[in-house]
Design an enzyme around this catalytic site. Structure first.
Site, PDB file in Angstrom:
ATOM      1  N   HIS A 141      -3.422  -9.691   4.396  1.00 20.44           N
ATOM      2  CA  HIS A 141      -4.802  -9.883   4.847  1.00 20.44           C
ATOM      3  C   HIS A 141      -4.916 -11.166   5.652  1.00 20.44           C
ATOM      4  O   HIS A 141      -4.266 -12.169   5.358  1.00 20.44           O
ATOM      5  CB  HIS A 141      -5.758  -9.955   3.649  1.00 20.44           C
ATOM      6  CG  HIS A 141      -6.131  -8.619   3.113  1.00 20.44           C
ATOM      7  ND1 HIS A 141      -7.131  -7.846   3.649  1.00 20.44           N
ATOM      8  CD2 HIS A 141      -5.633  -7.893   2.080  1.00 20.44           C
ATOM      9  CE1 HIS A 141      -7.230  -6.706   2.982  1.00 20.44           C
ATOM     10  NE2 HIS A 141      -6.331  -6.711   2.022  1.00 20.44           N
ATOM     11  N   ARG A 158       0.834  -1.196   0.000  1.00 25.82           N
ATOM     12  CA  ARG A 158       0.000   0.000   0.000  1.00 25.82           C
ATOM     13  C   ARG A 158       0.875   1.255   0.000  1.00 25.82           C
ATOM     14  O   ARG A 158       2.050   1.205   0.352  1.00 25.82           O
ATOM     15  CB  ARG A 158      -0.909   0.013   1.237  1.00 25.82           C
ATOM     16  CG  ARG A 158      -1.804  -1.210   1.385  1.00 25.82           C
ATOM     17  CD  ARG A 158      -2.552  -1.144   2.712  1.00 25.82           C
ATOM     18  NE  ARG A 158      -3.469  -2.274   2.884  1.00 25.82           N
ATOM     19  CZ  ARG A 158      -3.150  -3.425   3.463  1.00 25.82           C
ATOM     20  NH1 ARG A 158      -1.907  -3.623   3.919  1.00 25.82           N
ATOM     21  NH2 ARG A 158      -4.046  -4.389   3.590  1.00 25.82           N
ATOM     22  N   HIS A 172      -3.395   3.374  -6.054  1.00 22.80           N
ATOM     23  CA  HIS A 172      -3.789   2.118  -5.413  1.00 22.80           C
ATOM     24  C   HIS A 172      -4.028   1.006  -6.432  1.00 22.80           C
ATOM     25  O   HIS A 172      -3.969  -0.180  -6.090  1.00 22.80           O
ATOM     26  CB  HIS A 172      -5.054   2.340  -4.578  1.00 22.80           C
ATOM     27  CG  HIS A 172      -5.326   1.256  -3.578  1.00 22.80           C
ATOM     28  ND1 HIS A 172      -4.548   1.071  -2.456  1.00 22.80           N
ATOM     29  CD2 HIS A 172      -6.272   0.285  -3.539  1.00 22.80           C
ATOM     30  CE1 HIS A 172      -5.017   0.046  -1.752  1.00 22.80           C
ATOM     31  NE2 HIS A 172      -6.052  -0.454  -2.381  1.00 22.80           N
ATOM     32  N   ARG A 229      -1.444  -1.663  -6.648  1.00 25.07           N
ATOM     33  CA  ARG A 229      -1.598  -2.788  -5.714  1.00 25.07           C
ATOM     34  C   ARG A 229      -2.519  -3.845  -6.326  1.00 25.07           C
ATOM     35  O   ARG A 229      -2.234  -5.042  -6.234  1.00 25.07           O
ATOM     36  CB  ARG A 229      -2.160  -2.279  -4.386  1.00 25.07           C
ATOM     37  CG  ARG A 229      -2.509  -3.379  -3.373  1.00 25.07           C
ATOM     38  CD  ARG A 229      -2.778  -2.736  -2.012  1.00 25.07           C
ATOM     39  NE  ARG A 229      -3.522  -3.590  -1.107  1.00 25.07           N
ATOM     40  CZ  ARG A 229      -2.975  -4.536  -0.331  1.00 25.07           C
ATOM     41  NH1 ARG A 229      -1.673  -4.745  -0.384  1.00 25.07           N
ATOM     42  NH2 ARG A 229      -3.718  -5.250   0.483  1.00 25.07           N
ATOM     43  N   TYR A 279      -9.011 -12.033  -6.696  1.00 21.09           N
ATOM     44  CA  TYR A 279      -7.958 -12.175  -7.692  1.00 21.09           C
ATOM     45  C   TYR A 279      -7.785 -13.607  -8.193  1.00 21.09           C
ATOM     46  O   TYR A 279      -6.995 -13.858  -9.092  1.00 21.09           O
ATOM     47  CB  TYR A 279      -6.631 -11.681  -7.107  1.00 21.09           C
ATOM     48  CG  TYR A 279      -6.704 -10.244  -6.687  1.00 21.09           C
ATOM     49  CD1 TYR A 279      -6.530  -9.212  -7.598  1.00 21.09           C
ATOM     50  CD2 TYR A 279      -6.992  -9.906  -5.368  1.00 21.09           C
ATOM     51  CE1 TYR A 279      -6.622  -7.887  -7.214  1.00 21.09           C
ATOM     52  CE2 TYR A 279      -7.087  -8.578  -4.970  1.00 21.09           C
ATOM     53  CZ  TYR A 279      -6.908  -7.579  -5.899  1.00 21.09           C
ATOM     54  OH  TYR A 279      -7.005  -6.269  -5.519  1.00 21.09           O
TER      55      TYR A 279
END
Length: 250
Positions: free
Chosen positions: A182, A49, A156, A159, A191
């Site tokens: 995460h 990030r 962003h 990312r 994804y």
């Protein structure tokens, strides 16, 4: 005081968010210029990030091991100023492997632009201080997008691009979660939706695996058959063209 929240920063990629190709990432890195080339490449190939990237110190990047350690992030406060703090969650504290393809650019950036010392910041403003997102977007990011012929996407989205590239390279759910920082599967699952290209890659990998297995099996059968025939020939007292010792029989 409350830290500034980037609109949409707490949300992960929806299917509508743009994802760059590798060629577009490099076109953007070329256009953004020397000081921020390493920032763009690391963002796209590590899935870090913004706040994690601008908080990195020299000691967080191991050039030999090709890893980046995420242990903190930098936030901009509503009333002005900056604050270092822990990542968004415990899972955000992680070590991410860096693709070797970007290591020369990253190493060159550290030597040229990073602050001195182990605690020196890796990515800084042109004056060598903390990098403010709004200034970077206005002065470097948006001009680079125009120069590269790209739409006005968010930083962003790099990312998102990194997450998609990792998934396409074969990262499983656990590996993708680790790279993203995460602790739940919900964001990472976005994804991992199958694509025609990925399905074809899986099919090709299965073909290669099957061919290798068949090849080894044929070699084993050929070896057994040839050995049996040679033994029968030797037992009959015949060793055409070779002596028994040369064939390995006593």
């Amino acid at each position: 005081m409350c830290s500034r929240k980037h609109k949409g920063a707490s949300q992960e990629k929806s299917p509508e968010r743009p994802v760059l190709t590798v060629a577009q990432v490099y076109a953007l890195a070329d256009a953004v210029g020397g000081r921020y080339r390493g920032l763009v490449l690391l963002a796209a190939f590590s899935s870090l990030r913004w706040g994690e990237l601008v908080a990195l110190r020299r000691s967080d990047i191991d050039v030999q091991a090709r890893t980046v350690r995420v242990s903190r992030q930098l936030s901009e406060r509503l009333g002005g100023g900056f604050a270092f703090g822990p990542p968004k969650s415990e899972a955000g504290k992680r070590t991410v492997a860096i693709p070797y393809v970007i290591m020369p650019d990253l190493a060159a950036h550290i030597v040229t632009y990073a602050q001195p010392g182990n605690d020196g910041l890796v990515f800084t403003s042109p004056e060598g201080g903390l990098l403010r997102r709004s200034n970077f977007i206005r002065r470097a990011w948006q001009p680079a997008l125009r120069a590269a012929g790209l739409p006005l996407i968010h930083f962003h989205d790099l990312r998102h691009t990194g997450n998609q590239l990792a998934a396409g390279a074969g990262a499983n759910l656990r590996e993708l979660m680790d790279r993203m920082g995460h602790s739940t599967t919900r964001a990472a699952m976005v994804y991992l939706y199958g694509s025609d290209k990925r399905q074809q890659a899986i099919a090709d990998a299965l073909s290669e695996q099957a061919e290798n297995e068949l090849g080894r099996s044929k070699k084993r059968r050929s070896h057994v058959t040839g050995t049996s025939a040679a033994k029968r020939t030797v037992s009959a007292g015949h060793c055409p063209r070779y002596t028994c010792a040369e064939l390995g029989f006593r």
